[in-house]
Enzyme design. Structure first.
Site, PDB file in Angstrom:
ATOM      1  CG  HIS A 107      37.619  88.946  76.341  1.00 39.04           C
ATOM      2  ND1 HIS A 107      36.918  88.309  75.466  1.00 39.04           N
ATOM      3  CD2 HIS A 107      36.617  89.367  77.335  1.00 39.04           C
ATOM      4  CE1 HIS A 107      35.487  88.468  75.575  1.00 39.04           C
ATOM      5  NE2 HIS A 107      35.702  89.065  76.812  1.00 39.04           N
ATOM      6  CG  HIS A 156      35.659  83.494  83.658  1.00 40.95           C
ATOM      7  ND1 HIS A 156      34.558  84.358  84.374  1.00 40.95           N
ATOM      8  CD2 HIS A 156      34.770  83.233  82.438  1.00 40.95           C
ATOM      9  CE1 HIS A 156      33.662  84.445  83.772  1.00 40.95           C
ATOM     10  NE2 HIS A 156      33.624  83.940  82.540  1.00 40.95           N
TER      11      HIS A 156
END
Length: 186
Positions: A41, A126
């Site tokens: 995630h 990220h």
């Protein structure tokens, strides 16, 4: 409750990245904790241990946050703090990265009145692929990053954020959604 707010990524994307990571896991001597594809995630804000009584206030703040939906394009891969001293191996983003940063900044502002200190480091959106416990000299980390960056991953819609509870266990963490928050369209 150990909580964080994040953006889910498409399952097919996580599985594609996970396959490349598993190929490289067999080629590296470093001591590495690879993130399972089901747990991949984008973290917007880590809240840490939160008393259950504070959860309704957090939910209200997230509900009140007005943020538009946007598209996000996976692009590039790298390391924190650097390729010379890799501790985190990550997948980055190109298109949509400024919108992701704006969402994270809005979240910081919404949660600060509840006692959550703003992050001091600049936000870099990220997906964490691995945590490197001990980097073995000579391991081809740059080639691993190039292999991830070379993947043809599709642009995806960021139309919600999720308040997750992280439950730590002997087999690693498990993330349980507490509540989803839809981002506005248009």
């Amino acid at each position: 409750m150990r909580l964080f707010v994040g953006v889910p990524i498409p399952q097919a994307m996580a599985e594609a990245v996970g396959e490349v990571c598993q190929t490289w896991a067999r080629k590296l001597r470093s001591r590495v904790a690879w993130v399972r594809p089901a747990l991949m995630h984008v973290t917007l804000k880590f809240l840490g241990e939160v008393p259950p009584a504070q959860v309704p206030a957090i939910q209200s703040a997230l509900e009140a946050l007005a943020a538009p939906a946007f598209s996000l394009a996976p692009q590039g891969a790298g390391f924190f703090p650097s390729a010379a001293r890799p501790r985190v191996f990550w997948l980055g983003f190109g298109e949509g990265a400024p919108e992701l940063r704006n969402l994270a900044q809005g979240l910081e502002a919404a949660l600060e009145p509840l006692g959550f200190a703003p992050e001091t480091r600049p936000f870099t959106g990220h997906v964490t692929l691995a945590r490197i416990k001990d980097a073995a000299p000579g391991d081809p980390w740059l080639q691993a990053a190039q292999a991830v960056a070379a993947l043809q991953l599709p642009v995806f819609a960021v139309d919600r954020m999720v308040l997750w509870q992280s439950i730590l266990g002997p087999q690693g963490p498990r993330y349980q959604p507490v509540r989803e928050y839809l981002l506005s369209r248009g």
